[in-house]
Design a protein around this motif. Structure first.
Motif, PDB file in Angstrom:
ATOM      1  N   VAL A  73     -13.629 -15.268  -6.779  1.00 36.80           N
ATOM      2  CA  VAL A  73     -13.623 -13.982  -6.071  1.00 36.80           C
ATOM      3  C   VAL A  73     -15.047 -13.469  -5.892  1.00 36.80           C
ATOM      4  N   GLN A  74     -15.805 -13.455  -6.979  1.00 31.75           N
ATOM      5  CA  GLN A  74     -17.151 -12.885  -6.917  1.00 31.75           C
ATOM      6  C   GLN A  74     -18.092 -13.726  -6.051  1.00 31.75           C
ATOM      7  N   GLU A  75     -17.974 -15.058  -6.122  1.00 28.68           N
ATOM      8  CA  GLU A  75     -18.854 -15.887  -5.292  1.00 28.68           C
ATOM      9  C   GLU A  75     -18.483 -15.764  -3.821  1.00 28.68           C
ATOM     10  N   ILE A  90     -20.284 -13.714   1.422  1.00 30.73           N
ATOM     11  CA  ILE A  90     -20.040 -12.903   2.611  1.00 30.73           C
ATOM     12  C   ILE A  90     -21.127 -11.837   2.760  1.00 30.73           C
ATOM     13  N   GLU A  91     -21.443 -11.165   1.672  1.00 28.36           N
ATOM     14  CA  GLU A  91     -22.452 -10.105   1.740  1.00 28.36           C
ATOM     15  C   GLU A  91     -23.837 -10.657   2.066  1.00 28.36           C
ATOM     16  N   GLY A 110     -27.742 -11.284   8.929  1.00 29.59           N
ATOM     17  CA  GLY A 110     -27.471 -11.046  10.342  1.00 29.59           C
ATOM     18  C   GLY A 110     -26.352 -11.880  10.936  1.00 29.59           C
ATOM     19  N   TYR A 111     -25.520 -12.466  10.096  1.00 29.73           N
ATOM     20  CA  TYR A 111     -24.390 -13.270  10.566  1.00 29.73           C
ATOM     21  C   TYR A 111     -23.150 -12.392  10.747  1.00 29.73           C
ATOM     22  N   GLY A 166     -20.435  -5.216   7.251  1.00 32.31           N
ATOM     23  CA  GLY A 166     -21.083  -5.950   8.323  1.00 32.31           C
ATOM     24  C   GLY A 166     -20.081  -6.285   9.408  1.00 32.31           C
ATOM     25  N   PRO A 167     -20.534  -6.955  10.471  1.00 34.39           N
ATOM     26  CA  PRO A 167     -19.659  -7.237  11.604  1.00 34.39           C
ATOM     27  C   PRO A 167     -18.597  -8.285  11.279  1.00 34.39           C
TER      28      PRO A 167
END
Length: 231
Positions: free
Chosen positions: A78-80, A85-86, A92-93, A118-119
């Motif tokens: 979960v954490q990885e 993602i973050e 900028g992805y 983020g997007p």
């Protein structure tokens, strides 16, 4: 502000223990980073810490015994997943997620500190919005066929994430190029959220008109609200 670039994405998919995002635990987490250097898949197998129901195992092919023997601790996965993602957002992805209200809700329920910062691009939702009256199923398999993209092995997390990214590319470069390129990534997020709400509200009214229960129809994107626990 820049528009969505289908060649600068992190495509994400989960296989889990349940179709209900408010009770699901992760079995596999796939994160495929795609950019000018190519496609970089990364998949983690988790021990969910609970029995994997037979119905779920039939979908993704992973048994409780296999996950217990070979899987990493669930909380580590979960954490990885969240940190990857973050990091992609910070770089900028755009996060590509097929049916984002499921996968992102799973993450938020497992780690309430996780929020969409983020997007997000959801090829499933874009298809529903831009071609809302087309008949037929809109599963990943069906949309892969519709857009003419390769789906190597349905319900295998990395294969699903790659197929979602391929559909996103087709939508951005061919099918809905004008709708997508004319909007910044922020505007595209609003476009998806508003469009999803409209489509789902219409579906709820359709169910109610037939005397069916519409109370569990989710209208929130890219993450479900907690009012829809029975979804």
């Amino acid at each position: 502000m820049s528009s969505f670039d289908p060649l600068k994405v992190l495509s994400f998919d989960l296989e889990t223990t349940s179709a209900n995002p408010f009770e699901a635990r992760i079995v596999t987490s796939a994160l495929v980073r795609i950019d000018s250097s190519g496609s970089h898949p990364y998949e983690m197998l988790a021990d969910p810490g609970v029995e994997i129901p037979e119905q779920a195992s039939k979908v993704h092919g992973i048994s409780t015994e296999y996950a217990r023997e070979h899987g990493r601790p669930h909380d580590d996965v979960v954490q990885e997943t969240i940190s990857t993602i973050e990091k992609a957002w910070a770089d900028g992805y755009t996060l590509v997620v097929f049916n984002a209200p499921y996968d992102l809700t799973v993450l938020h329920r497992l780690e309430p500190k996780f929020l969409v910062r983020g997007p997000v691009y959801d090829p499933f939702v874009m298809d529903k919005i831009c071609d809302r009256y087309r008949k037929g199923p809109r599963t990943l398999t069906a949309l892969s066929e519709h857009y003419g993209v390769k789906l190597d092995n349905a319900h295998e997390a990395t294969a699903d994430a790659l197929a979602a990214a391929r559909i996103a590319w087709m939508q951005a470069k061919r099918n809905y190029a004008t709708e997508i390129s004319s909007r910044s990534v922020e505007e595209l997020m609003e476009f998806q959220a508003v469009g999803y709400h409209e489509v789902q509200t219409g579906f709820a009214k359709h169910l109610a008109g037939k005397g069916k229960d519409a109370s569990t129809v989710n209208t929130s994107w890219p993450m479900q609200s907690f009012e829809h626990r029975n979804n």
